[in-house]
Write an enzyme that holds these catalytic residues in place. Sequence first.
Site: not given
Ligand code: BGC
Length: 915
Positions: A762, A497
């Site tokens: 997270e 990501e």
């Molecule tokens: C990310 C987040 C981001 C979110 C959006 C995720 O995959 O890691 O930090 O803000 O998606 O909803």
Amino acid sequence: MRYLMRLPNHPAGPIYLLIPFLSLFGWSVPSARAADAPLPPRNLRCEYLPNPLGIDVRQPRFSWVLEHTARGEKQSAYQILVATRVETLDLDKGDPWDSGKIASDQSTQVVYAGKPLESGRTYFWKVRTWGAQGKGSAYSRAAQFEMGLLTPHDWKAQWIAGGNQLRKEFSLASKVTRARAYVTALGYYELRLNGEKVGSSVLDPAWTTYEKRILYSTYDVTGLLRQGPNAVGAMLGNGWAAMAWNWENPAVLTYKSPALYLQIDIELEDGRQVGIQSDLSWKAARGPIVSDSIYNGEIYNATAETPRWDLAGFNDSSWKPAEPAQMPGGALSAQMMPPIRVVDTITPVLVSNPKPGVYVYDMGQNFSGWAQLRVKGPRGTAVTLRFSEVVYDHGMINRENIGAAKARDVYILRGDGELEVYEPHFTYHGFRYVEMTGFPGTPGLDSLRGRVVRSSVESTGSFSASKPILNQIQRIIHWGQLSNLHSIPTDCDQRNERMGWLGDAHVTAEEAMLNFDMAAFYTNFVRDMRDVQGADGTLPDTVPHRYGSRPADPAWGTAYPLLCWYMYEQYGDRRILEENYEGFKKYVEFLATRAPDNVLRYSYYGDWVALEYTSGELVSDAYYYYDVEILSKIAAVLGKSADAQTYAQLAGHIKEGFNRAFYDAKRGVYANGTQTANTLALFLDLVPQDQQGRVIDNLTYDIVYQHNTHTTAGFIGVKYLLPVLTRPGRSDLAGLAYDLATQTTYPSWGYMIANGATTLWEIWQNKTGPSMNSHNHPMMGSLGAWFYQALAGINVAPGGAGYEHIRIEPHIVRDLNWASGTVETLRGTVSSSWIHSPGVVTLDVTVPVNSDALVVVPKDEEATEVVAREGERVVWEKGKFVPGVAGVRGATQDKDGSITFEIGSGRYSFKLTSQ
Ligand code: BGC
């Protein structure tokens, strides 16, 4: 008596002369009176950078830090000299610009106003100032800045590809007096001249929307070139440009292959100018990098190396001619921010051997970067390194949370009997553990090193306190934030990501700006946002990569105006407001089209990763209000009063709509009454005056009684929750905020630490399953701003952008005996340190020259009638301000007994005791 006299403009630097007993002879010498003059300015910056090379802002902005031995000092005037030769500057002359003496207190964001600056030219500058009493300082030391290539005609190069190794030889007829390399790539490059790597950047250039803007770096390569034969070489990596996406669209390759764009402008001793450019006369080959991918890692075959390929005389007859490459189309623009670098080396704390042939290294710290391998063994041996954030109980690495990222580097040994040291070139990983297989023999702790790689922003803040958990949290915020600065602010650094999610970017921005020098970094990121803004005003959720085609969730898109507003507050950056004003308007106008009844309801993520669901509509609508309110403030700052009024009015309508749609008057809560719902309403002052008490009571009831003093908020709500509890005038709630900050059971930051976190998670849960649980996500670290603002108490006062006016208001809470914060602002050091012991509060503060502050010195609960001293002298007694102490201009007492002092610049030590 002896006097020290400073000769600041001596070419060898400042010289101090000892002048003994001159006063005996009645000479005029520096004395107590002369101490009234300001000291020479220091820390000169141009476009936020110290001595930048290759900038393309045609009217760059200057800043300097003032020094003075006296308190309460301000700048009354300045003079800037900009010269094309250092000798001219030494004569106190400026050729393109001598500002003359300008009566102004502006010491930051001073705009160049001389003759047009020329492409590729170096400029030297210095500044002197005058103090409040009109005394002048000596000139600062000389600083410099250099222009990049300003027009398309300056560029002679051609985009080339054809292999991941490119080279060219050229000969120079005489000695080199000056040479600059301007270089960029689609993907990543490593530039080499005569066998040496040029510069210390890695993973360059920064990731941008290449169709809009491609960033080149400028290097002084004078010392790397020589008379006679020379060789230039470049290694290329796929980077973000030519990577096969395996995040959103696995099959999409943005560009077919990496490409190089390079120009070296050389001046020779004989007066001639020579240009070397990337063009079809270059040769290309496939080098030892077999494959490279940011997510998947690098495979490097050292047996395929071609030694001396980057030196003159190498036989490249088997190399093919370089090919013309697809042009990305974006404008070439100077990269004006701290580059990505290897900033640190970590020695592993442990190596274990969970299975035969498998070694697992524990670096003791989660971070972004890679491993350096040291190995000796037979030719062709492949050593594989695989990276992870966590390990299973049986000691093997656990990679369930890194998605499709292969995160592995393979090194195939040259095997020439020497120690081989390998580091990858064009990838990075987020990890704490490294699994090594294929090592010839038994590796030791020495066989691997951690290399910390990230945008090389400097630390500019420090925070510490008497409660160890706070320092531990500060530490994981530090590592979490830094791991996620890779030319853009990323959401995470390990899985497939690593996107510039805008929500994550704005909730962490204040924390980042207080801890690090983020001004140039965010200046670039704001450009990244502007690059991708649609004609209809919309922004995507992620930048520069555009996630999907839908407009950003409003709680994400808000990063555009909010980040700029933070840039204004923290750095006094008015230009960023000017440059983006039309963009903000377009953005807000777009939002308005989605809110016909003044309520904005579309939302995708809401209070992301919350433990209790808050209506996404409420979250979006709150940000709609926030954006419009900020736009109104920005309009006011820019002197657009009609706009300011229009947007203030619109904000008023949105406020009404918000209450209509979400306020539950029966219960005294917003929407379903979650912490986030009530917090957002309180933070943005959306709650009707007469309802505020109820909403606060319900919020605190929910925290304390419904959740046993825990938060349920996601990363949106948690950014504002503690600040709401420590708002001016609510010192009674500060203890609760502190309880949340120091909580150690689930869910809390302390819980992460109790479970071994060395960076922020997270999600609040301690999970290692296959989804949504990166162990290095900076977004919950927004708490870091609260450490500075509420505990150390360092704040920009309303209307005091860039710390011109400061408010220092620490909260003295519970068992916290002391807290201390320092922020190196653009104007100089701001610090606040307090100690609390029964009946006594001391507060030491530093206010930079040219700033002033309101300092709220809290009173110990037990203290009754208080007396305040600054140093040894009484400044408050019997309910009254006692004047007479330098720099302390006045004081008032607040309802809660705290005393607010109005002070000028300098260092102060306040002490509040009982009468
Ligand atoms: C990310 C987040 C981001 C979110 C959006 C995720 O995959 O890691 O930090 O803000 O998606 O909803």
